[in-house]
Design a protein around this motif. Structure first.
Motif, PDB file in Angstrom:
ATOM      1  N   VAL A   1      43.556  72.266  41.230  1.00  0.00           N
ATOM      2  CA  VAL A   1      44.535  71.329  41.788  1.00  0.00           C
ATOM      3  C   VAL A   1      43.951  69.927  41.817  1.00  0.00           C
ATOM      4  CG1 VAL A   1      45.969  70.769  43.790  1.00  0.00           C
ATOM      5  CG2 VAL A   1      45.498  73.164  43.224  1.00  0.00           C
ATOM      6  N   VAL A   2      44.739  68.966  41.344  1.00  0.00           N
ATOM      7  CA  VAL A   2      44.423  67.550  41.518  1.00  0.00           C
ATOM      8  C   VAL A   2      45.567  66.950  42.320  1.00  0.00           C
ATOM      9  CG1 VAL A   2      43.933  65.337  40.430  1.00  0.00           C
ATOM     10  CG2 VAL A   2      43.167  67.451  39.350  1.00  0.00           C
ATOM     11  N   ALA A   3      45.296  66.614  43.584  1.00  0.00           N
ATOM     12  CA  ALA A   3      46.339  66.114  44.471  1.00  0.00           C
ATOM     13  C   ALA A   3      46.358  64.589  44.483  1.00  0.00           C
ATOM     14  CB  ALA A   3      46.135  66.646  45.885  1.00  0.00           C
ATOM     15  N   GLN A   4      47.447  64.043  44.988  1.00  0.00           N
ATOM     16  CA  GLN A   4      47.561  62.591  45.102  1.00  0.00           C
ATOM     17  C   GLN A   4      46.562  62.053  46.116  1.00  0.00           C
ATOM     18  OE1 GLN A   4      51.385  61.294  46.475  1.00  0.00           O
ATOM     19  NE2 GLN A   4      51.034  59.149  45.946  1.00  0.00           N
ATOM     20  N   ASP A   5      46.405  62.763  47.224  1.00  0.00           N
ATOM     21  CA  ASP A   5      45.452  62.371  48.256  1.00  0.00           C
ATOM     22  C   ASP A   5      44.177  63.182  48.035  1.00  0.00           C
ATOM     23  OD1 ASP A   5      44.205  61.381  50.463  1.00  0.00           O
ATOM     24  OD2 ASP A   5      45.347  62.576  51.923  1.00  0.00           O
ATOM     25  N   THR A   6      43.172  62.539  47.467  1.00  0.00           N
ATOM     26  CA  THR A   6      41.944  63.236  47.077  1.00  0.00           C
ATOM     27  C   THR A   6      40.956  63.277  48.233  1.00  0.00           C
ATOM     28  OG1 THR A   6      42.213  62.534  44.791  1.00  0.00           O
ATOM     29  CG2 THR A   6      40.021  63.237  45.452  1.00  0.00           C
ATOM     30  N   SER A   7      40.389  64.445  48.502  1.00  0.00           N
ATOM     31  CA  SER A   7      39.379  64.613  49.544  1.00  0.00           C
ATOM     32  C   SER A   7      38.007  64.732  48.898  1.00  0.00           C
ATOM     33  CB  SER A   7      39.669  65.858  50.381  1.00  0.00           C
ATOM     34  OG  SER A   7      40.891  65.734  51.071  1.00  0.00           O
ATOM     35  N   LEU A   8      37.056  63.949  49.384  1.00  0.00           N
ATOM     36  CA  LEU A   8      35.686  64.006  48.899  1.00  0.00           C
ATOM     37  C   LEU A   8      34.746  64.237  50.064  1.00  0.00           C
ATOM     38  CD1 LEU A   8      35.621  61.020  46.343  1.00  0.00           C
ATOM     39  CD2 LEU A   8      35.938  63.446  45.858  1.00  0.00           C
ATOM     40  N   PHE A   9      33.636  64.898  49.803  1.00  0.00           N
ATOM     41  CA  PHE A   9      32.604  65.123  50.812  1.00  0.00           C
ATOM     42  C   PHE A   9      31.679  63.904  50.862  1.00  0.00           C
ATOM     43  CE2 PHE A   9      33.918  69.353  49.525  1.00  0.00           C
ATOM     44  CZ  PHE A   9      34.011  70.017  50.729  1.00  0.00           C
ATOM     45  N   ASN A  10      31.056  63.714  51.995  1.00  0.00           N
ATOM     46  CA  ASN A  10      30.074  62.633  52.137  1.00  0.00           C
ATOM     47  C   ASN A  10      28.771  63.094  51.493  1.00  0.00           C
ATOM     48  OD1 ASN A  10      28.742  60.323  52.838  1.00  0.00           O
ATOM     49  ND2 ASN A  10      28.524  60.833  55.004  1.00  0.00           N
ATOM     50  N   ALA A  11      28.816  63.208  50.164  1.00  0.00           N
ATOM     51  CA  ALA A  11      27.683  63.699  49.385  1.00  0.00           C
ATOM     52  C   ALA A  11      27.597  62.852  48.114  1.00  0.00           C
ATOM     53  CB  ALA A  11      27.861  65.178  49.065  1.00  0.00           C
ATOM     54  N   SER A  12      26.738  63.263  47.194  1.00  0.00           N
ATOM     55  CA  SER A  12      26.545  62.486  45.976  1.00  0.00           C
ATOM     56  C   SER A  12      27.708  62.702  45.009  1.00  0.00           C
ATOM     57  CB  SER A  12      25.234  62.891  45.310  1.00  0.00           C
ATOM     58  OG  SER A  12      25.315  64.218  44.816  1.00  0.00           O
ATOM     59  N   MET A  13      27.776  61.830  44.001  1.00  0.00           N
ATOM     60  CA  MET A  13      28.789  61.967  42.966  1.00  0.00           C
ATOM     61  C   MET A  13      28.663  63.337  42.290  1.00  0.00           C
ATOM     62  SD  MET A  13      30.422  58.889  42.644  1.00  0.00           S
ATOM     63  CE  MET A  13      30.886  58.595  40.957  1.00  0.00           C
ATOM     64  N   ALA A  14      27.439  63.715  41.951  1.00  0.00           N
ATOM     65  CA  ALA A  14      27.219  64.990  41.262  1.00  0.00           C
ATOM     66  C   ALA A  14      27.661  66.166  42.115  1.00  0.00           C
ATOM     67  CB  ALA A  14      25.745  65.132  40.880  1.00  0.00           C
ATOM     68  N   GLU A  15      27.346  66.148  43.417  1.00  0.00           N
ATOM     69  CA  GLU A  15      27.716  67.263  44.299  1.00  0.00           C
ATOM     70  C   GLU A  15      29.218  67.377  44.427  1.00  0.00           C
ATOM     71  OE1 GLU A  15      24.345  67.824  47.643  1.00  0.00           O
ATOM     72  OE2 GLU A  15      25.075  65.779  47.458  1.00  0.00           O
ATOM     73  N   ASN A  16      29.927  66.240  44.487  1.00  0.00           N
ATOM     74  CA  ASN A  16      31.383  66.280  44.605  1.00  0.00           C
ATOM     75  C   ASN A  16      32.028  66.827  43.344  1.00  0.00           C
ATOM     76  OD1 ASN A  16      32.790  65.089  47.125  1.00  0.00           O
ATOM     77  ND2 ASN A  16      31.008  63.770  46.862  1.00  0.00           N
ATOM     78  N   ILE A  17      31.506  66.445  42.184  1.00  0.00           N
ATOM     79  CA  ILE A  17      32.056  66.988  40.936  1.00  0.00           C
ATOM     80  C   ILE A  17      31.750  68.479  40.822  1.00  0.00           C
ATOM     81  CG2 ILE A  17      31.931  66.872  38.419  1.00  0.00           C
ATOM     82  CD1 ILE A  17      31.319  63.880  38.708  1.00  0.00           C
ATOM     83  N   ALA A  18      30.507  68.857  41.163  1.00  0.00           N
ATOM     84  CA  ALA A  18      30.082  70.257  41.047  1.00  0.00           C
ATOM     85  C   ALA A  18      30.835  71.172  41.989  1.00  0.00           C
ATOM     86  CB  ALA A  18      28.577  70.366  41.307  1.00  0.00           C
ATOM     87  N   TYR A  19      31.572  70.625  42.970  1.00  0.00           N
ATOM     88  CA  TYR A  19      32.336  71.471  43.876  1.00  0.00           C
ATOM     89  C   TYR A  19      33.434  72.222  43.128  1.00  0.00           C
ATOM     90  CZ  TYR A  19      33.783  72.910  48.516  1.00  0.00           C
ATOM     91  OH  TYR A  19      34.042  73.653  49.635  1.00  0.00           O
ATOM     92  N   GLY A  20      33.814  71.721  41.941  1.00  0.00           N
ATOM     93  CA  GLY A  20      34.796  72.435  41.135  1.00  0.00           C
ATOM     94  C   GLY A  20      34.286  73.774  40.640  1.00  0.00           C
ATOM     95  N   ARG A  21      32.986  73.860  40.406  1.00  0.00           N
ATOM     96  CA  ARG A  21      32.373  75.137  40.016  1.00  0.00           C
ATOM     97  C   ARG A  21      30.939  75.121  40.516  1.00  0.00           C
ATOM     98  NH1 ARG A  21      30.027  76.624  35.117  1.00  0.00           N
ATOM     99  NH2 ARG A  21      31.012  74.886  34.026  1.00  0.00           N
TER     100      ARG A  21
END
Length: 601
Positions: free
Chosen positions: A430-450
């Protein structure tokens, strides 16, 4: 008015949830602690008796120095054993308390994440964090009280009473027991009052914390509307209620201590007076008088400690009430007891079908009315319509964040309630209009997908989502922290992060809920190319705001007032000259779909 019965998780069930799979380590520490507990209690009761014997020896005319020194040596050894036993016993239980607190905190967090979207719509983040912290602290406090207070003092009192009965008489023991009963009755009454006051204090504390978190999470809105003074006044009101509740609680605590101290003073005077009369009648000696004074201090200290346990237990129960109520909540959406597996099919996509689906958070106010469609595997379905027409709700039903009130949603011909939630959501990105990100690094936020993806895979996903230029400009690259909720990134950058997650996830069903609405035209075109490559051969459900992004969709549904008003391909809908055609002309002229009224329908 009848009171509402609040459901709480039974303590027996709670213990079954938090107990470790193996009690071996806990049992070893428990029994070893019991050995040190007995050692500590025996030494605490025996040392006053040895001291009184030394006083008795020194009181006679002919003092035998060897006997005195022998008693002193015994006294010293017992004091040293008692001094070591207490700290060692506490240290043995430290890992148990820490592990218990950790398990309760993790159990609460897991339970919250498993609760359904309906719960999270109403949740208050500040209250939830306080509920988990208080529950964990209360459980740790109970364990600490049992092993550091209840057992030592109960055992100490029992041994003390045996010595009093042997050295003195039954009258002394009766007076001690009578005092303890009166002391306990007074404590019981004050503790009930304190529980009520503590509940009020906890509620006021939760309200103050909720207001504070709510204000901080919406700091941008507060500043943009110039409502800082309003937020301060609102928080001041919450703190005022908390202050009044805290003052009442502390007043009751102070009053309870004053009344109990007066009782102890009167009882001590009575027992010492009785001892003086016995000494005057030559029934007791000075050494026994010293022993009585010492034991009185010990008994009252133990009774006071046990009263603290009684109050502490009730306070801990009050603190755990909210936690147990939280743990008793059942999620609206659950996996079935015997889930059905998705049938084997193409790896790239899944079929998605809705049959006569109606939905509303309140049955009296439906958001969707009798919606039906079939999305074949590997095809793209676009859903358009004005704000509030039910577009995003359809996407949530497809992910089974909610179940429809009527009708059914199917994936590969299987009703969604028959699938395990883990298998269902493993198929969806899912890619929503209101995106939620963790207070973590760019890599960690992307890696949350897998979770567990390699750095090379993360880099590839970032490039596909057009994030490479941004990351190259950042001083720490992929290691750059995005801030709380991604506050250091723009809206478009946050959406590109969400798109990179989905690219990395590589799902069979893509749900794009206005995924490019916050992007500029140039970036949107680049990301649309990436999304088209990702969606090739996969099932794609698109919630669209910009109609230019869905021209190539295999099928388009136009929602109006929660129902399907029109459907067909882009060309078909333009030829009909209905709602969709009006939206297209409005956007072509620079207008907004959201402000479009029902025209040409």
């Amino acid at each position: 008015m009848a009171s509402i019965k609040v459901r709480r998780l039974p303590l027996r069930v709670f213990w079954q949830k938090i107990r470790p799979s193996s009690l071996r380590d806990w049992s070893f520490r428990f029994w070893l602690s019991c050995i040190f507990l007995v050692m500590e209690s025996v030494t605490s009761v025996t040392t006053p008796w040895l001291f009184s014997r030394m006083v008795g020896r020194l009181s006679v005319h002919e003092t035998v120095m060897a006997a005195i020194m022998a008693l002193l040596a015994q006294y010293t050894v017992l004091r040293m054993l008692g001094a070591v036993a207490g700290p060692v016993r506490s240290l043995l239980m430290v890992p148990v308390r820490a592990a218990l607190r950790e398990r309760i905190s993790l159990l609460g967090l897991e339970h919250i994440h498993r609760l359904s979207a309906r719960f999270h719509q109403k949740r208050q983040t500040g209250v939830l964090t306080r509920t988990i912290d208080r529950g964990a602290d209360a459980a740790s406090t109970i364990v600490d009280m049992v092993f550091s207070n209840v057992l030592p003092n109960v055992l100490g009192l029992g041994l003390t009473f045996l010595v009093v009965l042997r050295v003195f008489s039954g009258l002394y023991l009766m007076l001690l027991c009578g005092t303890m009963l009166l002391y306990g009755g007074i404590s019981f009454v004050f503790t009930r009052w304190r529980m009520q006051a503590r509940r009020a204090r906890n509620q006021a504390n939760g309200n103050a914390h909720r207001h504070l978190v709510d204000s901080l999470l919406n700091a941008d809105i507060v500043r943009s509307f110039g409502n800082v003074d309003h937020e301060i006044r609102r928080q001041a009101g919450a703190w005022k209620e908390l202050r009044a509740a805290e003052i009442r609680l502390q007043t009751l605590i102070g009053s309870s201590q004053a009344v109990r101290n007066m009782l102890i003073s009167l009882a001590t005077a009575g027992l010492l007076g009785l001892a003086i009369l016995d000494i005057h009648a030559h029934r007791l000696g000075v050494a026994q008088f010293v022993l009585m004074g010492t034991y009185l201090r010990s008994v009252y200290a133990s009774v006071g400690a046990l009263n603290y346990v009684s109050a502490g237990w009730r306070n801990a129960r009050v603190d755990m009430e909210a936690y147990l109520e939280l743990m008793a909540l059942e999620p609206d959406i659950q996996s079935p007891a015997q889930p059905v597996s998705l049938p084997a099919g193409r790896a790239e996509g899944v079929t998605l079908e809705m049959r006569h689906v109606s939905f509303g958070h309140d049955p009296g106010r439906l958001i969707l009315r009798d919606v039906s469609f079939r999305l074949e595997a590997g095809k793209m379905l676009a859903i358009v319509g004005r704000s509030g027409s039910g577009k995003s709700t359809l996407a949530k039903l497809a992910s089974r964040l909610y179940d429809p009130l009527e009708g059914m949603v199917f994936m590969e011909g299987v009703p969604l309630p028959s699938l395990s939630l883990e298998e269902l959501r493993a198929q969806i990105g899912v890619v929503a209009q209101d995106t939620s990100l963790f207070n973590a690094s760019m890599a960690e936020n992307i890696a949350y997908g897998r979770v567990g993806a390699s750095m090379e895979e993360i880099r590839h996903a970032a490039e596909a989502a057009q994030l490479a230029p941004l990351i190259e400009r950042l001083p720490d690259g992929f290691g750059t922290l995005v801030g709380e909720r991604g506050v250091r990134l723009s809206g478009g950058e946050r959406q590109r992060m969400a798109i990179a997650r989905v690219i990395l996830r590589n799902p069979r069903l893509l749900v794009l809920d206005e995924a490019t609405s916050a992007l500029d035209t140039r970036t949107e075109e680049a990301i649309q190319t990436a999304l088209q490559g990702l969606s090739a051969g996969r099932t794609t459900l698109v919630i669209a705001h910009r109609l230019s992004t869905i021209q190539q969709a295999d099928h388009i549904i136009v929602m109006d007032a929660g129902a399907v008003a029109e459907e067909g391909t882009h060309r078909d809908l333009l030829e009909k000259g209905g709602i969709y055609a009006g939206m297209w002309r409005l956007q072509a002229g620079g207008g907004s779909v959201e402000s479009h009224s029902d025209v040409e329908g």
